[in-house]
Design an enzyme around this catalytic site. Structure first.
Site, mmCIF file in Angstrom:
data_model
loop_
_atom_site.group_PDB
_atom_site.id
_atom_site.type_symbol
_atom_site.label_atom_id
_atom_site.label_comp_id
_atom_site.label_asym_id
_atom_site.label_seq_id
_atom_site.Cartn_x
_atom_site.Cartn_y
_atom_site.Cartn_z
ATOM 1 C CE LYS A 1 -2.756 28.321 -4.642
ATOM 2 N NZ LYS A 1 -3.804 28.804 -5.580
ATOM 3 C CE LYS B 1 0.481 35.095 -3.880
ATOM 4 N NZ LYS B 1 0.528 34.804 -5.334
ATOM 5 N NE ARG C 1 -3.088 0.658 -0.768
ATOM 6 C CZ ARG C 1 -3.319 0.739 -2.079
ATOM 7 N NH1 ARG C 1 -2.926 1.815 -2.742
ATOM 8 N NH2 ARG C 1 -3.899 -0.243 -2.721
ATOM 9 C CG ASP D 1 -3.578 36.885 -9.648
ATOM 10 O OD1 ASP D 1 -3.486 35.656 -9.828
ATOM 11 O OD2 ASP D 1 -4.312 37.389 -8.781
ATOM 12 C CD GLU E 1 -0.622 38.070 -7.057
ATOM 13 O OE1 GLU E 1 -0.743 36.833 -7.080
ATOM 14 O OE2 GLU E 1 -1.071 38.783 -6.134
#
Length: 289
Positions: free
Chosen positions: A143, A175, A108, A226, A205
């Site tokens: 992410k 950002k 597994r 963006d 960004e």
């Protein structure tokens, strides 16, 4: 099997072994695999193959092999494919032989790594194939699954994509929240330039073409565009005029990625390929006779 990705990085053996050992210990709990112990004698041997059940792109062979080796060092593993290979249903990627207890106790964990990382590679390849006629490249994001970032970013490479930052320390990415606190796009870039070493790249960004124009005055290395529609991206490419690397980001899907790439951007970042890619179905089957 065909179409192997080239120039893949090497996963350090120590990194692989530490991760796989932790996964095995999690699965075995306090007493080990009591099902294998109950049903199989220590002397029972077995042969098995791991094969694809759906088409996709392969990744994670090092981790699967380590699972069997750590479960029982006498298990023999034969690799019949390479990470980055394109798979069709029925393609055998690995043959395993040796003590059945150790083999089934590792099954597994081996398949979890193979299925998940091959899923990431398969998702990446789907995006990369859609934009193969352009100069753009698919890149991943931060992410990622906690604890699996290095492996998921490796899988992105197996699928024909490229890697963005590995963490917060290997590049400056300014950002919208940084800009809001710093007082503006140009102020944030200039402060970053004063802080950064000569080898640290700076990306910012922007949400609008006016912000892009402001950013260009401060000469960042990369500008992230963006959530801009293709017509705006095309205008941004014209404004930048090749002075910086342009990265498109935000809500990219398989249905939209080609149109985004055709605007002339250099990079397209897609978080979905790591945080939501479906598992590729591979299975371990015992060979009888």
């Amino acid at each position: 099997m065909a179409g192997t990705a080239t120039n893949l990085p090497v996963l350090p053996a120590l990194m692989v072994e530490d991760a796989v050992r932790a996964a095995l210990l999690e699965d075995w709990g306090r007493a080990g695999d009591i099902t294998a112990q109950a049903t199989l004698s220590p002397e029972t041997g077995a042969r098995a193959v791991i094969a694809a059940r759906r088409p996709g792109r392969l990744s994670g062979l090092d981790l699967a092999a380590a699972a069997f080796r750590l479960s029982d060092p006498s298990i023999e593993v034969e690799r019949l494919a390479r990470d980055g290979d394109r798979l069709e249903p029925g393609d055998v990627v690995m043959r395993v032989s040796g003590p059945a207890r150790g083999m089934l106790s590792a099954e597994r964990v081996a398949l979890n790594y193979l299925g998940h990382l091959s899923g990431v590679a398969t998702a990446t390849a789907a995006f990369a194939d859609r934009i193969a006629h352009t100069k753009a490249h698919i890149v991943c994001t931060r992410k990622t699954t906690p604890g699996l970032r290095a492996f998921e970013k490796y899988a992105v490479r197996c699928g024909g994509g490229a890697n963005h930052r590995f963490g917060l320390d290997d590049a400056i990415l300014i950002k919208d929240n940084h800009i809001a606190v710093a007082g503006g796009v140009r102020d944030a870039i200039e402060a970053s330039r004063r802080f950064a070493g000569h080898l640290v790249r700076i990306e910012v960004e922007v949400d609008t073409l006016d912000q892009l124009r402001e950013a260009l005055q401060a000469r960042p290395d990369v500008v992230m565009l963006d959530n801009m529609p293709p017509e705006t991206l095309r205008e941004a490419v014209a404004i930048a005029g090749g002075r910086v690397v342009l990265e498109a980001s935000g809500g990219v899907t398989l249905d939209t990625v080609a149109a985004i790439a055709e605007t002339g951007v250099d990079l397209i970042s897609v978080g979905w390929i790591t945080h939501s890619a479906p598992v590729l179905d591979l299975g371990l089957d015992i060979e009888i006779g």
